[in-house]
Design an enzyme around this catalytic site. Structure first.
Site, PDB file in Angstrom:
ATOM      1  N   GLY A   1      -2.955   3.283   5.464  1.00 27.41           N
ATOM      2  CA  GLY A   1      -2.436   4.540   6.019  1.00 27.41           C
ATOM      3  C   GLY A   1      -1.047   4.843   5.503  1.00 27.41           C
ATOM      4  N   GLY A   2      -0.856   4.657   4.179  1.00 23.78           N
ATOM      5  CA  GLY A   2       0.387   5.102   3.534  1.00 23.78           C
ATOM      6  C   GLY A   2       0.148   6.471   2.906  1.00 23.78           C
TER       7      GLY A   2
ATOM      8  N   LYS B   1      13.590  19.108  -4.638  1.00 28.64           N
ATOM      9  CA  LYS B   1      13.865  18.254  -5.799  1.00 28.64           C
ATOM     10  C   LYS B   1      13.535  19.031  -7.059  1.00 28.64           C
ATOM     11  CE  LYS B   1      12.254  14.137  -8.210  1.00 28.64           C
ATOM     12  NZ  LYS B   1      11.496  12.880  -8.143  1.00 28.64           N
TER      13      LYS B   1
ATOM     14  N   VAL C   1      -8.015  -5.454   8.202  1.00 25.90           N
ATOM     15  CA  VAL C   1      -9.231  -5.793   7.449  1.00 25.90           C
ATOM     16  C   VAL C   1      -9.073  -7.212   6.936  1.00 25.90           C
ATOM     17  CG1 VAL C   1     -10.513  -5.251   5.332  1.00 25.90           C
ATOM     18  CG2 VAL C   1      -9.571  -3.390   6.734  1.00 25.90           C
TER      19      VAL C   1
ATOM     20  N   LEU D   1      -0.508   2.203  -4.695  1.00 27.93           N
ATOM     21  CA  LEU D   1       0.000   0.891  -5.112  1.00 27.93           C
ATOM     22  C   LEU D   1      -1.125  -0.119  -5.285  1.00 27.93           C
ATOM     23  CD1 LEU D   1       3.129   0.687  -2.774  1.00 27.93           C
ATOM     24  CD2 LEU D   1       3.095   1.206  -5.216  1.00 27.93           C
TER      25      LEU D   1
ATOM     26  N   GLU E   1      11.519   7.902 -12.789  1.00 26.93           N
ATOM     27  CA  GLU E   1      10.751   9.150 -12.944  1.00 26.93           C
ATOM     28  C   GLU E   1       9.719   9.368 -11.828  1.00 26.93           C
ATOM     29  OE1 GLU E   1      11.058  11.764 -14.881  1.00 26.93           O
ATOM     30  OE2 GLU E   1      12.523  11.076 -16.344  1.00 26.93           O
TER      31      GLU E   1
ATOM     32  N   ILE F   1       3.470   8.425  -6.957  1.00 27.74           N
ATOM     33  CA  ILE F   1       2.714   9.377  -6.133  1.00 27.74           C
ATOM     34  C   ILE F   1       2.078  10.438  -7.050  1.00 27.74           C
ATOM     35  CG2 ILE F   1       2.905  11.124  -4.290  1.00 27.74           C
ATOM     36  CD1 ILE F   1       5.101   9.270  -3.055  1.00 27.74           C
TER      37      ILE F   1
HETATM   38  C1  LIG Z   1      11.020   0.207  -5.022  1.00 33.27           C
HETATM   39  C2  LIG Z   1      10.014   1.305  -5.038  1.00 33.27           C
HETATM   40  C3  LIG Z   1      10.431   2.618  -5.199  1.00 33.27           C
HETATM   41  C4  LIG Z   1       9.482   3.646  -5.277  1.00 33.27           C
HETATM   42  N1  LIG Z   1       9.894   4.933  -5.500  1.00 33.27           N
HETATM   43  C5  LIG Z   1       8.966   5.892  -5.671  1.00 33.27           C
HETATM   44  C6  LIG Z   1       9.338   7.251  -5.913  1.00 33.27           C
HETATM   45  O1  LIG Z   1      10.501   7.626  -5.924  1.00 33.27           O
HETATM   46  N2  LIG Z   1       8.353   8.145  -6.104  1.00 33.27           N
HETATM   47  C7  LIG Z   1       7.046   7.801  -6.052  1.00 33.27           C
HETATM   48  O2  LIG Z   1       6.187   8.638  -6.300  1.00 33.27           O
HETATM   49  N3  LIG Z   1       6.680   6.565  -5.732  1.00 33.27           N
HETATM   50  C8  LIG Z   1       7.593   5.608  -5.553  1.00 33.27           C
HETATM   51  N4  LIG Z   1       7.195   4.348  -5.240  1.00 33.27           N
HETATM   52  C9  LIG Z   1       5.785   4.103  -4.981  1.00 33.27           C
HETATM   53  C10 LIG Z   1       5.446   4.624  -3.576  1.00 33.27           C
HETATM   54  O3  LIG Z   1       6.137   3.866  -2.626  1.00 33.27           O
HETATM   55  C11 LIG Z   1       3.952   4.575  -3.325  1.00 33.27           C
HETATM   56  O4  LIG Z   1       3.248   5.178  -4.374  1.00 33.27           O
HETATM   57  C12 LIG Z   1       3.585   5.350  -2.079  1.00 33.27           C
HETATM   58  O5  LIG Z   1       4.411   5.001  -1.018  1.00 33.27           O
HETATM   59  C13 LIG Z   1       2.142   5.113  -1.710  1.00 33.27           C
HETATM   60  O6  LIG Z   1       2.002   3.814  -1.220  1.00 33.27           O
HETATM   61  P1  LIG Z   1       0.569   3.344  -0.748  1.00 33.27           P
HETATM   62  O7  LIG Z   1       0.019   4.321   0.222  1.00 33.27           O
HETATM   63  O8  LIG Z   1      -0.219   3.023  -1.944  1.00 33.27           O
HETATM   64  O9  LIG Z   1       0.913   1.948  -0.013  1.00 33.27           O
HETATM   65  P2  LIG Z   1       1.619   1.687   1.403  1.00 33.27           P
HETATM   66  O10 LIG Z   1       2.493   2.810   1.793  1.00 33.27           O
HETATM   67  O11 LIG Z   1       2.258   0.344   1.320  1.00 33.27           O
HETATM   68  O12 LIG Z   1       0.396   1.631   2.401  1.00 33.27           O
HETATM   69  C14 LIG Z   1      -0.479   0.537   2.422  1.00 33.27           C
HETATM   70  C15 LIG Z   1      -1.318   0.627   3.685  1.00 33.27           C
HETATM   71  O13 LIG Z   1      -2.311  -0.381   3.652  1.00 33.27           O
HETATM   72  C16 LIG Z   1      -2.376  -1.004   4.917  1.00 33.27           C
HETATM   73  N5  LIG Z   1      -2.921  -2.348   4.762  1.00 33.27           N
HETATM   74  C17 LIG Z   1      -2.554  -3.310   3.901  1.00 33.27           C
HETATM   75  N6  LIG Z   1      -3.303  -4.422   4.106  1.00 33.27           N
HETATM   76  C18 LIG Z   1      -4.167  -4.133   5.110  1.00 33.27           C
HETATM   77  C19 LIG Z   1      -5.188  -4.859   5.801  1.00 33.27           C
HETATM   78  N7  LIG Z   1      -5.460  -6.135   5.500  1.00 33.27           N
HETATM   79  N8  LIG Z   1      -5.869  -4.240   6.781  1.00 33.27           N
HETATM   80  C20 LIG Z   1      -5.591  -2.957   7.117  1.00 33.27           C
HETATM   81  N9  LIG Z   1      -4.647  -2.224   6.523  1.00 33.27           N
HETATM   82  C21 LIG Z   1      -3.936  -2.809   5.527  1.00 33.27           C
HETATM   83  C22 LIG Z   1      -0.924  -0.983   5.398  1.00 33.27           C
HETATM   84  O14 LIG Z   1      -0.850  -1.179   6.793  1.00 33.27           O
HETATM   85  C23 LIG Z   1      -0.518   0.420   4.973  1.00 33.27           C
HETATM   86  O15 LIG Z   1      -0.933   1.346   5.939  1.00 33.27           O
HETATM   87  C24 LIG Z   1       8.120   3.329  -5.129  1.00 33.27           C
HETATM   88  C25 LIG Z   1       7.705   2.008  -4.904  1.00 33.27           C
HETATM   89  C26 LIG Z   1       8.641   1.005  -4.873  1.00 33.27           C
HETATM   90  C27 LIG Z   1       8.177  -0.419  -4.652  1.00 33.27           C
END
Ligand SMILES: Cc1cc2nc3c(=O)[nH]c(=O)nc-3n(C[C@H](O)[C@H](O)[C@H](O)COP(=O)(O)OP(=O)(O)OC[C@H]3O[C@@H](n4cnc5c(N)ncnc54)[C@H](O)[C@@H]3O)c2cc1C
Length: 493
Positions: free
Chosen positions: A15-16, A80, A190, A336, A345, A349
């Site tokens: 839920g990211g 931005k 999970v 991710l 850059e 996302i």
């Molecule tokens: C240092 C850094 C800087 C960044 N800066 C940028 C930026 O400026 N611009 C940009 O576009 N992107 C940036 N990113 C990338 C950005 O953070 C991600 O692309 C974005 O937040 C999406 O993350 P996500 O939803 O993939 O993962 P997350 O936000 O980490 O969500 C993962 C989800 O999975 C769930 N989960 C994990 N394991 C389990 C399990 N076993 N059971 C149930 N649920 C689980 C978690 O609870 C969470 O809800 C950056 C990343 C980093 C590390």
């Protein structure tokens, strides 16, 4: 072959930002009797960084029928209009260049001849930074208010917009929207996935019991539960070309009247520091190579830069690269969970939204019966898109700095073959879309247009001025006249 015509249960793990964008998209793609469910673990939480978008964030919101004004209000977002790079050439604070999100209908972007952009080439020959030719550029330097920024955008602006935003607020806001539209939100962890003999996921095992599934989006962030840990998809590492592997995030307050309209990327001794200005605060972080500095040294360096103490958040570790097969049968990794390079850059996302847009296109254009070949082509195109990101970021490090062991290593590391090929032609003539078409295959949009490449390449002196001048000289006389009218100083060619 993947047959989704009779799918009843679509599950998104995570839920990211990635998980909720996926939920909203899949809810729209499937009919109302299909259950779209997001499972997230509150004990794990979201990564909580990633606060700057690219321009496809606005098109994604539009296509989901989410008003950008509501998005801004609910997520603490600010406009931005690009990036400002500080210290990437001399290491000095005054050394700045810009990479801006432009409105292509204005000069110098709206003139094309012989498949290149002659007015831009003319600017290059005259050493005029591309940013200074962008309509309304001065308002970025003046740091106008958010209210005035709306007026600029409504008045035939030179910019295209994206947003800086609070990532926690984005997840909550998209969750609220998705639940309003009928997405089921389940908070549990999970711990395994059950596959049938043909390798299709059938059940998700959670702390609350098993759940049947017909399709999984693995948006589990750095947990990388399904495509990574369970299916062990092979990993394409970028560590030979991009060296950063740690980030220390922190917040600072605004040091100016209004939030800056660009992300600030400041070169540091062992990497670089981002400053993402939101309405309430600046989200900042030092992203560095652990081979060249420690966390304590990095924090000292940040404090010396600002002249005050910071409160660092938990250090994040990552390895640059991506999974080669993000889509396998009825599972697809997104965000991710599918890969990550580094924050330069703000590509993550942007790439996630393009992956999702193309997933929707492939499934709907296939009539919900997707061939193995289409999935294979999707994975190939996804890899090509990551290569575009890798090469674009690698170009930023092709800068003159060699003043610390980190920058010396950067200067002495070989290029990826595809970037070396690009650099070779940029040293002969004007860059064009043809040069980067390989990064956008099978109907994908490249994350960056050639204009984006030129902003950075020009600033780092990676485009031949002589090569550009020679190309301008062979244009028909009428076109030359136009160019001369655009830049008077070009009267000598
Ligand atoms: C240092 C850094 C800087 C960044 N800066 C940028 C930026 O400026 N611009 C940009 O576009 N992107 C940036 N990113 C990338 C950005 O953070 C991600 O692309 C974005 O937040 C999406 O993350 P996500 O939803 O993939 O993962 P997350 O936000 O980490 O969500 C993962 C989800 O999975 C769930 N989960 C994990 N394991 C389990 C399990 N076993 N059971 C149930 N649920 C689980 C978690 O609870 C969470 O809800 C950056 C990343 C980093 C590390």
């Amino acid at each position: 072959m993947l047959d989704l015509r009779h799918a009843k249960n679509i599950t998104i793990i995570g839920g990211g930002t990635a998980g909720w964008f996926a939920a909203l998209t899949l809810k729209r793609m499937f009919s109302d009797h299909v259950k779209v469910q997001v499972i997230e673990s509150p004990s794990i939480g979201i990564v909580g960084v990633g606060e700057g978008g690219l321009i496809n964030l606005v098109s994604a919101l539009n296509s989901l029928n989410i008003p950008t004004s509501e998005f801004m209000r609910e997520t603490g977002a600010a406009f931005k209009w690009g990036f400002c790079y500080e210290g990437w050439r001399t290491g000095e604070k005054e050394d700045e260049f810009y990479h801006l999100f432009i409105n292509p209908k204005h000069e110098p972007f709206n003139h094309e001849a012989a498949a290149f952009l002659p007015l831009i080439s003319a600017l290059i020959t005259q050493n005029i930074p591309l940013a200074s030719a962008v309509k309304d550029f001065d308002v970025i330097r003046q740091r106008i208010s958010q209210k005035d920024a709306i007026d600029v955008l409504q008045n035939d602006s030179g910019f295209a917009t994206s947003f800086h935003f609070d990532s926690h607020k984005v997840a909550s806001f998209l969750c609220k929207k998705a639940v309003e539209r009928g997405v089921i939100h389940t908070q549990t962890k999970v711990h395994d996935i059950v596959f049938n003999a043909e390798g299709y996921a059938q059940q998700i095992l959670t702390e609350q019991g098993p759940l049947k599934t017909d399709f999984i989006i693995d948006a589990s962030g750095f947990s990388r539960l399904v495509i990574g840990k369970k299916l062990k998809s092979s990993w394409s590492s970028f560590k030979d070309y991009l060296w950063l592997d740690r980030a220390i995030p922190f917040h600072v307050s605004h040091h100016g009247k209004n939030p800056e309209l660009v992300t600030r990327a400041t070169a540091m001794k062992a990497g670089w520091m981002w400053q993402i200005p939101l309405v309430e605060r600046i989200g900042a972080g030092y992203v560095f190579s652990s081979e060249f500095t420690t966390e304590d040294q990095a924090i000292d360096e940040i404090q010396q830069y600002f002249g005050f103490e910071i409160e660092p958040q938990k250090t994040l570790s990552f390895k640059p690269g991506h999974y080669k097969k993000v889509w396998q049968k009825n599972v697809m990794a997104l965000g991710l969970a599918s890969g990550f390079v580094e924050p330069l850059e703000a590509t993550s996302i942007g790439q996630m939204l393009e992956q999702l847009r193309m997933f929707e296109r492939v499934v709907t254009h296939s009539g919900w019966v997707v061939s193995d070949l289409s999935i294979e082509q999707y994975n190939q195109a996804n890899t090509a898109s990551w290569h575009g990101i890798r090469d674009f970021l690698r170009m930023h490090y092709d800068c003159p700095r060699q003043d610390t062991p980190f920058w010396q290593k950067v200067a002495n590391t070989p290029y990826p073959e595809s970037y070396a090929a690009l650099k070779e032609v940029f040293m002969q003539r004007s860059p064009r879309m043809e040069d980067i078409k390989g990064y956008a295959q099978y109907g994908w949009n490249g994350i960056f247009h050639v204009v984006n490449w030129i902003f950075v390449a020009q600033a780092l002196n990676l485009i031949s001025k002589t090569g550009c001048a020679q190309e301008l000289q062979i244009l028909p006389i009428e076109q030359k006249k136009q160019i001369i009218a655009y830049i008077e100083v070009l009267s000598n060619f």
